[in-house]
Design an enzyme around this catalytic site. Structure first.
Site, PDB file in Angstrom:
ATOM      1  N   HIS A   1       0.847  -1.198   0.000  1.00 18.80           N
ATOM      2  CA  HIS A   1       0.000   0.000   0.000  1.00 18.80           C
ATOM      3  C   HIS A   1       0.879   1.244   0.000  1.00 18.80           C
ATOM      4  O   HIS A   1       1.854   1.321   0.732  1.00 18.80           O
ATOM      5  CB  HIS A   1      -0.895   0.016   1.248  1.00 18.80           C
ATOM      6  CG  HIS A   1      -1.773   1.222   1.316  1.00 18.80           C
ATOM      7  ND1 HIS A   1      -2.933   1.324   0.567  1.00 18.80           N
ATOM      8  CD2 HIS A   1      -1.661   2.385   1.989  1.00 18.80           C
ATOM      9  CE1 HIS A   1      -3.493   2.492   0.804  1.00 18.80           C
ATOM     10  NE2 HIS A   1      -2.742   3.159   1.662  1.00 18.80           N
TER      11      HIS A   1
ATOM     12  N   ASP B   1     -15.355   2.835   7.488  1.00 16.62           N
ATOM     13  CA  ASP B   1     -14.288   3.769   7.120  1.00 16.62           C
ATOM     14  C   ASP B   1     -14.782   4.756   6.066  1.00 16.62           C
ATOM     15  O   ASP B   1     -14.472   5.952   6.120  1.00 16.62           O
ATOM     16  CB  ASP B   1     -13.057   3.016   6.599  1.00 16.62           C
ATOM     17  CG  ASP B   1     -12.059   3.998   5.995  1.00 16.62           C
ATOM     18  OD1 ASP B   1     -11.560   4.849   6.759  1.00 16.62           O
ATOM     19  OD2 ASP B   1     -11.823   3.960   4.776  1.00 16.62           O
TER      20      ASP B   1
ATOM     21  N   ARG C   1     -14.923  13.021   8.195  1.00 15.54           N
ATOM     22  CA  ARG C   1     -13.653  13.684   8.554  1.00 15.54           C
ATOM     23  C   ARG C   1     -13.283  14.730   7.521  1.00 15.54           C
ATOM     24  O   ARG C   1     -12.749  15.795   7.847  1.00 15.54           O
ATOM     25  CB  ARG C   1     -12.543  12.635   8.671  1.00 15.54           C
ATOM     26  CG  ARG C   1     -12.675  11.762   9.903  1.00 15.54           C
ATOM     27  CD  ARG C   1     -11.795  10.530   9.798  1.00 15.54           C
ATOM     28  NE  ARG C   1     -10.418  10.848   9.515  1.00 15.54           N
ATOM     29  CZ  ARG C   1      -9.576  10.075   8.812  1.00 15.54           C
ATOM     30  NH1 ARG C   1      -9.984   8.917   8.337  1.00 15.54           N
ATOM     31  NH2 ARG C   1      -8.353  10.447   8.599  1.00 15.54           N
TER      32      ARG C   1
ATOM     33  N   SER D   1      -7.905   4.006   9.342  1.00 12.24           N
ATOM     34  CA  SER D   1      -8.617   4.049   8.062  1.00 12.24           C
ATOM     35  C   SER D   1      -7.888   3.184   7.028  1.00 12.24           C
ATOM     36  O   SER D   1      -8.490   2.316   6.383  1.00 12.24           O
ATOM     37  CB  SER D   1      -8.699   5.512   7.601  1.00 12.24           C
ATOM     38  OG  SER D   1      -9.030   5.600   6.252  1.00 12.24           O
TER      39      SER D   1
ATOM     40  N   LYS E   1      -8.979  -1.106   5.778  1.00 14.95           N
ATOM     41  CA  LYS E   1      -9.221  -1.554   4.401  1.00 14.95           C
ATOM     42  C   LYS E   1      -8.244  -2.659   4.013  1.00 14.95           C
ATOM     43  O   LYS E   1      -8.600  -3.622   3.343  1.00 14.95           O
ATOM     44  CB  LYS E   1      -9.101  -0.372   3.440  1.00 14.95           C
ATOM     45  CG  LYS E   1     -10.295   0.582   3.574  1.00 14.95           C
ATOM     46  CD  LYS E   1     -10.144   1.835   2.741  1.00 14.95           C
ATOM     47  CE  LYS E   1      -9.159   2.793   3.354  1.00 14.95           C
ATOM     48  NZ  LYS E   1      -9.305   4.186   2.995  1.00 14.95           N
TER      49      LYS E   1
HETATM   50  N1  URA Z   1      -6.053   7.467   3.074  1.00 11.73           N
HETATM   51  C1  URA Z   1      -7.005   6.725   3.687  1.00 11.73           C
HETATM   52  O1  URA Z   1      -7.390   5.671   3.199  1.00 11.73           O
HETATM   53  N2  URA Z   1      -7.509   7.173   4.860  1.00 11.73           N
HETATM   54  C2  URA Z   1      -7.102   8.310   5.448  1.00 11.73           C
HETATM   55  O2  URA Z   1      -7.600   8.645   6.510  1.00 11.73           O
HETATM   56  C3  URA Z   1      -6.137   9.078   4.797  1.00 11.73           C
HETATM   57  C4  URA Z   1      -5.616   8.619   3.599  1.00 11.73           C
END
Ligand code: URA
Length: 434
Positions: free
Chosen positions: A82, A161, A168, A183, A187
């Site tokens: 990632h 999320d 947010r 977050s 995922k």
């Molecule tokens: N990328 C994400 O997936 N979540 C965040 O909070 C910030 C960047």
């Protein structure tokens, strides 16, 4: 349990229990906790932070808010990668086939780009016919058949999320390390891999512009992975200038193919070899980083990595002819060369500005539902440390629409010059669990 008591507790700097965090995520997804209360909690977390245990609990609660992918039908250790997002970051297009060609299964869920940063799914969409919409069964079966699949993230993974991130975004609470880390990791964990290599970008084109913040984010994500029983290694890598020379979807596919042919830019190649060797060791395909690097070099030299990319394109309905004929990719109607007014060594090349110019040319989205121009983008001719004479071309702008002078001015301003070359490293630090 009353949500207002949880709010009060966090406002006063106390740690929340696992039950309180589960109550809050369950209630929010079910629509029982309204946005105004959740906004207040996000702001309290922003100011008070979270302990390691709270951050792990929040992540796991978000993982369990939706489906989780079961990759157990794919033999071997599944390792995901990632990136926290950057400009010109086409690493997945190279790394996926490269690592898969060395025997590590790649089951990759990727996203679309937003703002000045790009996304892997948009880049792959530049290949005529390529589809990233795979059902879970097709996704798993493809990895079993050819060792690699790249799909868009399904909506059912970590839905909490998605809801929380949108909140947010409009309540000035994105920039909180426990919220960002949970977050991202929710995922990743929901997508089912056994291990993760994280590329945490630092610099003007990155989410984290400051090294100490990036270190904290990386350490938090490594801690979450450890808490969830998965292996995680994070690399902090520089994102002050774009990665490689190409920024924009079609242009980046070309650069990725050139890199798989062994003719890519040195920074992109180096990053892929660094992350890739870590992935091969984690997947137990190599005993050491040195051995893994040799395997990756060999996969490029033999053409095996490029063959794997061809297989990926064919499996997902794309035209593999693009590998040998770049004119099959979307081509810009308008091209404009930006010339240098200065003479000297390039000392800086602001990644965020180049990312924004690329977005304005049509390559990126200002809002998440915007359409994009796959042919658009910026092809750099000069990067940091290159010698540049007055009148030489700095970059070529590509777009489907006439190119405004203001974008040319911005590209010129993105370049800084000095009298001597002074290179800085790409890979800044490796962070792993103790
Ligand atoms: N990328 C994400 O997936 N979540 C965040 O909070 C910030 C960047």
């Amino acid at each position: 349990m009353r949500f207002v008591d949880i709010l009060e507790k966090k406002r006063d700097g106390q740690a929340l229990t696992t039950e309180e965090i589960n109550f809050m995520i369950r209630g929010y997804v079910a629509g029982e906790i309204p946005d105004y209360q959740m906004s207040a909690l996000c702001m309290a977390i922003y100011f008070q932070g979270m302990t390691r245990q709270e951050t792990i609990d929040l992540t796991m609660s978000m993982v369990h808010s939706g489906d989780t992918l079961d990759l157990s039908g794919i033999p071997g250790i599944k390792v995901d990668k990632h990136s926290t997002g950057g400009v010109g970051d086409k690493t997945t297009l190279v790394l996926g086939p490269l690592v898969a060609a060395c025997g590590a299964p790649v089951a990759k869920m990727s996203g679309k780009g937003l703002g000045h940063t790009g996304g892997t799914i948009d880049k792959l969409a530049a290949i005529p016919g390529f589809s990233s919409e795979l059902s879970t069964e097709e996704f798993v079966q493809q990895v079993r058949n050819i060792g690699i699949a790249v799909a868009g993230q399904t909506k059912s993974l970590a839905p909490a999320d998605k809801q929380l991130y949108s909140l947010r975004d409009v309540t000035a609470t994105v920039d909180s390390i426990p919220l960002i880390a949970s977050s991202i990791m929710s995922k990743k964990l929901a997508a089912g891999a056994d291990g993760f290599v994280l590329d945490v970008k630092v610099g003007s084109g990155a989410f984290m512009q400051d090294l100490s913040q990036a270190q904290e984010l990386a350490e938090t994500m490594v801690g979450i992975g450890q808490g969830a029983g998965r292996s995680v290694v994070a690399y902090l890598t520089a994102m002050d200038q774009p990665l490689g020379y190409a920024v924009g979807n079609s242009l980046e596919v070309i650069e990725a193919i050139e890199t798989l042919k062994g003719q890519g830019p040195s920074d992109l190649t180096e990053l892929c070899l660094t992350l890739g060797s870590e992935m091969l060791v984690m997947a137990k395909q190599a005993d050491s980083i040195d051995q893994a690097r040799d395997m990756l070099d060999q996969a490029i030299a033999s053409g095996a990595a490029l063959d794997k990319f061809r297989q990926l394109i064919v499996a997902q309905g794309g035209d593999p002819g693009v590998i040998d004929d770049f004119s099959l990719l979307p081509q810009a109607t308008y091209r404009l060369e930006v010339k240098s007014d200065h003479q000297g060594y390039v000392a800086g090349l602001d990644a965020r500005t180049i990312g924004n110019v690329s977005m304005h040319l049509g390559a990126g989205r200002r809002h998440k539902d915007d359409a994009i121009d796959l042919s658009a983008g910026v092809l750099l001719h000069k990067k940091v440390d290159d010698l540049c004479r007055r009148g030489e071309t700095l970059a070529t702008l590509h777009s489907a629409k006439p190119i405004e002078q203001a974008l040319v001015d911005l590209v010129q301003q993105a370049f800084g010059f000095s009298e001597a070359a002074d290179s800085s490293p790409l890979v800044l630090e490796r962070i792993a669990a103790e």
